[in-house]
Write a protein that holds these residues in place. Structure first.
Motif, PDB file in Angstrom:
ATOM      1  N   SER A  16       0.835  -1.206   0.000  1.00 33.19           N
ATOM      2  CA  SER A  16       0.000   0.000   0.000  1.00 33.19           C
ATOM      3  C   SER A  16       0.870   1.256   0.000  1.00 33.19           C
ATOM      4  CB  SER A  16      -0.922   0.007   1.225  1.00 33.19           C
ATOM      5  OG  SER A  16      -1.889  -1.015   1.127  1.00 33.19           O
ATOM      6  N   TYR A  17       1.928   1.228   0.780  1.00 36.42           N
ATOM      7  CA  TYR A  17       2.826   2.383   0.829  1.00 36.42           C
ATOM      8  C   TYR A  17       3.515   2.587  -0.511  1.00 36.42           C
ATOM      9  CZ  TYR A  17       6.422   5.544   2.716  1.00 36.42           C
ATOM     10  OH  TYR A  17       7.230   6.619   2.968  1.00 36.42           O
ATOM     11  N   LYS A  18       3.940   1.504  -1.124  1.00 37.35           N
ATOM     12  CA  LYS A  18       4.597   1.588  -2.428  1.00 37.35           C
ATOM     13  C   LYS A  18       3.636   2.168  -3.476  1.00 37.35           C
ATOM     14  CE  LYS A  18       7.109  -1.938  -3.471  1.00 37.35           C
ATOM     15  NZ  LYS A  18       7.577  -3.281  -3.935  1.00 37.35           N
ATOM     16  N   HIS A  19       2.401   1.681  -3.488  1.00 38.67           N
ATOM     17  CA  HIS A  19       1.393   2.181  -4.430  1.00 38.67           C
ATOM     18  C   HIS A  19       1.152   3.669  -4.185  1.00 38.67           C
ATOM     19  CE1 HIS A  19      -2.007   2.027  -7.163  1.00 38.67           C
ATOM     20  NE2 HIS A  19      -2.793   2.538  -6.238  1.00 38.67           N
ATOM     21  N   PHE A  20       1.036   4.036  -2.922  1.00 42.46           N
ATOM     22  CA  PHE A  20       0.817   5.446  -2.580  1.00 42.46           C
ATOM     23  C   PHE A  20       1.986   6.312  -3.028  1.00 42.46           C
ATOM     24  CE2 PHE A  20       2.115   8.689   0.504  1.00 42.46           C
ATOM     25  CZ  PHE A  20       1.085   9.609   0.329  1.00 42.46           C
ATOM     26  N   LEU A  21       3.211   5.899  -2.741  1.00 46.00           N
ATOM     27  CA  LEU A  21       4.372   6.732  -3.067  1.00 46.00           C
ATOM     28  C   LEU A  21       4.494   6.967  -4.566  1.00 46.00           C
ATOM     29  CD1 LEU A  21       7.460   5.784  -0.861  1.00 46.00           C
ATOM     30  CD2 LEU A  21       6.001   7.799  -0.720  1.00 46.00           C
ATOM     31  N   GLN A  47      12.325  18.305  -1.785  1.00 47.19           N
ATOM     32  CA  GLN A  47      12.170  17.577  -0.528  1.00 47.19           C
ATOM     33  C   GLN A  47      11.205  16.405  -0.694  1.00 47.19           C
ATOM     34  OE1 GLN A  47      11.411  20.055   2.990  1.00 47.19           O
ATOM     35  NE2 GLN A  47      12.178  21.811   1.867  1.00 47.19           N
ATOM     36  N   GLU A  48       9.961  16.711  -1.009  1.00 49.74           N
ATOM     37  CA  GLU A  48       8.945  15.657  -1.075  1.00 49.74           C
ATOM     38  C   GLU A  48       9.235  14.668  -2.200  1.00 49.74           C
ATOM     39  OE1 GLU A  48       4.734  16.451   0.026  1.00 49.74           O
ATOM     40  OE2 GLU A  48       5.268  18.508  -0.458  1.00 49.74           O
ATOM     41  N   LEU A  49       9.422  15.172  -3.414  1.00 50.29           N
ATOM     42  CA  LEU A  49       9.664  14.267  -4.540  1.00 50.29           C
ATOM     43  C   LEU A  49      10.935  13.453  -4.341  1.00 50.29           C
ATOM     44  CD1 LEU A  49       8.573  16.318  -7.683  1.00 50.29           C
ATOM     45  CD2 LEU A  49       7.692  14.097  -6.972  1.00 50.29           C
ATOM     46  N   GLN A  50      11.944  14.062  -3.724  1.00 50.06           N
ATOM     47  CA  GLN A  50      13.198  13.353  -3.524  1.00 50.06           C
ATOM     48  C   GLN A  50      13.015  12.161  -2.596  1.00 50.06           C
ATOM     49  OE1 GLN A  50      15.684  14.022  -5.395  1.00 50.06           O
ATOM     50  NE2 GLN A  50      17.034  12.462  -4.525  1.00 50.06           N
ATOM     51  N   LEU A  51      12.181  12.318  -1.552  1.00 50.29           N
ATOM     52  CA  LEU A  51      11.883  11.190  -0.671  1.00 50.29           C
ATOM     53  C   LEU A  51      11.289  10.037  -1.463  1.00 50.29           C
ATOM     54  CD1 LEU A  51      11.304   9.795   2.126  1.00 50.29           C
ATOM     55  CD2 LEU A  51       9.106  10.998   2.090  1.00 50.29           C
ATOM     56  N   HIS A  52      10.336  10.352  -2.346  1.00 49.18           N
ATOM     57  CA  HIS A  52       9.681   9.320  -3.139  1.00 49.18           C
ATOM     58  C   HIS A  52      10.677   8.606  -4.050  1.00 49.18           C
ATOM     59  CE1 HIS A  52       6.497  11.792  -1.644  1.00 49.18           C
ATOM     60  NE2 HIS A  52       5.544  11.119  -2.243  1.00 49.18           N
ATOM     61  N   THR A  83       2.544   7.338  18.418  1.00 46.94           N
ATOM     62  CA  THR A  83       3.336   7.204  17.189  1.00 46.94           C
ATOM     63  C   THR A  83       4.610   6.412  17.470  1.00 46.94           C
ATOM     64  OG1 THR A  83       2.501   9.287  16.286  1.00 46.94           O
ATOM     65  CG2 THR A  83       4.568   8.456  15.379  1.00 46.94           C
ATOM     66  N   VAL A  84       4.859   5.427  16.632  1.00 44.70           N
ATOM     67  CA  VAL A  84       6.047   4.575  16.773  1.00 44.70           C
ATOM     68  C   VAL A  84       7.174   5.161  15.915  1.00 44.70           C
ATOM     69  CG1 VAL A  84       7.007   2.277  16.362  1.00 44.70           C
ATOM     70  CG2 VAL A  84       4.655   2.523  17.215  1.00 44.70           C
ATOM     71  N   TRP A  85       8.292   5.467  16.523  1.00 42.10           N
ATOM     72  CA  TRP A  85       9.428   6.021  15.796  1.00 42.10           C
ATOM     73  C   TRP A  85      10.529   4.976  15.601  1.00 42.10           C
ATOM     74  CZ3 TRP A  85       8.964  10.827  13.690  1.00 42.10           C
ATOM     75  CH2 TRP A  85       7.910  11.618  14.161  1.00 42.10           C
ATOM     76  N   ASP A  86      10.952   4.373  16.665  1.00 40.34           N
ATOM     77  CA  ASP A  86      12.042   3.391  16.562  1.00 40.34           C
ATOM     78  C   ASP A  86      11.583   2.159  15.793  1.00 40.34           C
ATOM     79  OD1 ASP A  86      13.622   5.060  18.052  1.00 40.34           O
ATOM     80  OD2 ASP A  86      13.279   4.009  19.953  1.00 40.34           O
ATOM     81  N   GLY A  87      12.299   1.861  14.727  1.00 39.10           N
ATOM     82  CA  GLY A  87      11.978   0.686  13.924  1.00 39.10           C
ATOM     83  C   GLY A  87      10.797   0.841  13.001  1.00 39.10           C
ATOM     84  N   ASN A  88      10.229   2.031  12.930  1.00 38.61           N
ATOM     85  CA  ASN A  88       9.094   2.245  12.031  1.00 38.61           C
ATOM     86  C   ASN A  88       9.604   2.280  10.585  1.00 38.61           C
ATOM     87  OD1 ASN A  88       6.898   3.340  10.484  1.00 38.61           O
ATOM     88  ND2 ASN A  88       6.074   4.282  12.338  1.00 38.61           N
ATOM     89  N   PRO A  89       9.099   1.403   9.710  1.00 40.33           N
ATOM     90  CA  PRO A  89       9.593   1.381   8.330  1.00 40.33           C
ATOM     91  C   PRO A  89       9.234   2.631   7.544  1.00 40.33           C
ATOM     92  CG  PRO A  89       7.710  -0.086   8.583  1.00 40.33           C
ATOM     93  CD  PRO A  89       8.090   0.354   9.961  1.00 40.33           C
ATOM     94  N   PHE A  90       8.345   3.457   8.110  1.00 37.15           N
ATOM     95  CA  PHE A  90       7.911   4.678   7.430  1.00 37.15           C
ATOM     96  C   PHE A  90       8.459   5.913   8.129  1.00 37.15           C
ATOM     97  CE2 PHE A  90       4.502   1.425   7.389  1.00 37.15           C
ATOM     98  CZ  PHE A  90       4.757   0.931   6.117  1.00 37.15           C
ATOM     99  N   ARG A  91       9.549   5.752   8.854  1.00 32.65           N
ATOM    100  CA  ARG A  91      10.141   6.833   9.644  1.00 32.65           C
ATOM    101  C   ARG A  91      10.507   8.036   8.775  1.00 32.65           C
ATOM    102  NH1 ARG A  91      13.075   7.476  14.630  1.00 32.65           N
ATOM    103  NH2 ARG A  91      13.559   9.695  14.717  1.00 32.65           N
ATOM    104  N   GLU A  92      11.002   7.793   7.566  1.00 33.67           N
ATOM    105  CA  GLU A  92      11.392   8.911   6.699  1.00 33.67           C
ATOM    106  C   GLU A  92      10.201   9.802   6.379  1.00 33.67           C
ATOM    107  OE1 GLU A  92      15.278   7.352   4.202  1.00 33.67           O
ATOM    108  OE2 GLU A  92      13.298   7.116   3.329  1.00 33.67           O
ATOM    109  N   TRP A  93       9.028   9.184   6.158  1.00 33.37           N
ATOM    110  CA  TRP A  93       7.818   9.957   5.883  1.00 33.37           C
ATOM    111  C   TRP A  93       7.455  10.789   7.102  1.00 33.37           C
ATOM    112  CZ3 TRP A  93       2.938  11.198   7.281  1.00 33.37           C
ATOM    113  CH2 TRP A  93       2.066  11.667   6.291  1.00 33.37           C
TER     114      TRP A  93
END
Length: 240
Positions: free
Chosen positions: A50-55, A95-100, A166-176
């Motif tokens: 879902s995250y991949k599709h969204f990005l 910033q935003e596009l570069q993250l993607h 909110t989970v920060w440590d180990g969150n696979p979506f931390r960059e977002w």
């Protein structure tokens, strides 16, 4: 009526036009900033597919939104407003596009492949609504159509940063989470809110909510907010 968002974290200042617009579509705004997609991002439980599709869809979306903010610069009456628009364009592109791009590269998906992906229907509906509003309306109409994205993501980022769940440590979506809660992005949102206020005062005066244009501005903001909800739905359910 009590404003339930008066103390909400994020770039929307109390008493600003963005705050009044948010209050006018409160139920849709709550559905947007507290969407299950957002909650799962914060918890780190969102499905990677879902995250991949969204990005990938958001990459396509942001390219259109960068064009829309360039249209803001084109419609701007002076250099100060052109500079304000250019700062937002810079944040979108650098910033935003570069993250993607960087995140998808980690999955082996090139930027060329992202650019060649067909746009989902929710993506088409949202981006074309904003661009059509910009071409058919004036500068204020366009800024209001753009606002739910830039100030909404700022509010979401700030809300999640302030939420102890909110989970920060180990969150696979931390960059977002880091990107949209960061002070640099919050400043972009504050700048967008201030620009709406300046343009509204120049075009309508001090009593915007009492003007004949208020209902139309609420309609534009409300529609863009509903399209944001549809975009989250699209990502969560991996809709084409």
């Amino acid at each position: 009526m009590t404003d339930l968002h008066a103390d909400a974290p994020g770039p929307i200042a109390a008493g600003s036009l963005a705050a009044e617009l948010r209050k006018a579509c409160a139920s849709n705004w709550d559905a947007y900033v507290n969407h299950p997609f957002v909650r799962q991002l914060a918890a780190g439980t969102l499905e990677t597919a879902s995250y991949k599709h969204f990005l990938i869809q958001d990459y396509l979306f942001l390219r259109h939104f960068a064009r829309a903010w360039m249209l803001v610069a084109y419609k701007a009456p002076d250099l100060n407003e052109m500079r304000a628009a250019s700062q937002t364009v810079d944040a979108l592109i650098n910033q935003e596009l570069q993250l993607h791009v960087e995140t998808c590269a980690g999955w082996g998906i090139s930027e060329a492949e992202m650019a060649a992906t067909p746009e989902a229907r929710a993506n088409l509906a949202y981006t074309r609504f904003v661009l059509e509003t910009g071409h058919s309306g004036d500068l204020l109409d366009l800024l209001v159509a753009l606002a739910p994205c830039v100030v909404g993501y700022g509010e979401i980022g700030a809300r999640l940063a302030a939420d102890p769940a909110t989970v920060w440590d180990g969150n696979p979506f931390r960059e977002w989470l880091d990107l949209y809660s960061d002070e640099e992005f919050q400043e972009v949102g504050r700048g967008a809110c201030a620009q709406i206020d300046r343009v509204a005062r120049a075009r309508i005066g001090s009593d915007v909510t009492g003007s004949p244009r208020w209902s139309e501005l609420c309609r534009i903001f409300g529609q863009a907010t509903r399209l944001e909800i549809g975009f989250w739905d699209m990502g969560l359910n991996r809709e084409d």
